[in-house]
Enzyme design. Structure first.
Site, mmCIF file in Angstrom:
data_model
loop_
_atom_site.group_PDB
_atom_site.id
_atom_site.type_symbol
_atom_site.label_atom_id
_atom_site.label_comp_id
_atom_site.label_asym_id
_atom_site.label_seq_id
_atom_site.Cartn_x
_atom_site.Cartn_y
_atom_site.Cartn_z
ATOM 1 C CD GLU A 169 14.607 13.827 8.414
ATOM 2 O OE1 GLU A 169 13.557 13.155 8.471
ATOM 3 O OE2 GLU A 169 14.792 14.893 9.059
ATOM 4 C CE LYS A 186 10.632 12.349 7.728
ATOM 5 N NZ LYS A 186 10.974 13.655 8.308
ATOM 6 C CD GLU A 243 3.442 18.417 11.382
ATOM 7 O OE1 GLU A 243 3.344 17.906 12.509
ATOM 8 O OE2 GLU A 243 4.523 18.438 10.743
ATOM 9 C CE1 TYR A 271 -7.936 6.143 -11.920
ATOM 10 C CE2 TYR A 271 -10.150 6.963 -11.533
ATOM 11 C CZ TYR A 271 -9.301 6.041 -12.124
ATOM 12 O OH TYR A 271 -9.803 5.041 -12.908
#
Length: 153
Positions: free
Chosen positions: A55, A132, A107, A87
């Protein structure tokens, strides 16, 4: 829906409805304070986050949804972009925050992104969801995500 759960209005509701009305960042509580909602959904960025070597090495796509609670009346009354959250700029900042400094946990990434949102002067509170979709899970799945809520101190 089963059972006799009712919302604060006495009508049938989801079990978590009462949770949303308690605590400082519950959506009904924020709306009761006169705050508006800006939603930015599906922002895609490649990051190298995760606990596994592959990863970190190969990276993967993350999808980010952001809800910003703010008072848009100053921007609307003066038609002034400087009085709200831009934005387009926020989307670019989110991508940059996903692309930098790998972390182990989504997190931790969500916390970083909440900080990006709350750095905007007009933002009072935020909800950040980090998806994810390529998570290294050994069974078929549709999505894994974390949603956090944070409010300006």
């Amino acid at each position: 829906m089963s059972g006799g759960a009712t919302g604060p209005d006495g009508l049938p509701g989801r079990e978590h409805d009462s949770v949303a009305t308690t605590g400082p960042a519950g959506v009904p509580a924020l709306r009761a304070r006169g705050l508006d909602v800006l939603r930015l959904g599906g922002v895609r960025a490649t990051g190298h986050h995760g606990v596994f070597d592959h990863e970190r090495r190969d990276g993967q796509e993350f999808v980010i949804d952001v809800v910003v609670h703010l008072d848009t009346s100053p921007a609307a009354s003066g038609d002034d972009l400087g009085e709200t959250v831009h934005y387009g700029v926020l989307a670019e900042e989110i991508v940059a925050a996903v692309e930098r400094d790998p972390v182990d946990l989504i997190e931790t990434l969500a916390e970083r992104l909440a900080g990006v949102v709350l750095a905007h002067r007009a933002a009072v509170a935020t909800e950040v969801t980090v998806h994810k979709p390529g998570a290294p899970i050994t069974v078929p799945f549709g999505d894994v995500s974390i949603t956090i809520s944070r409010e300006r101190a």
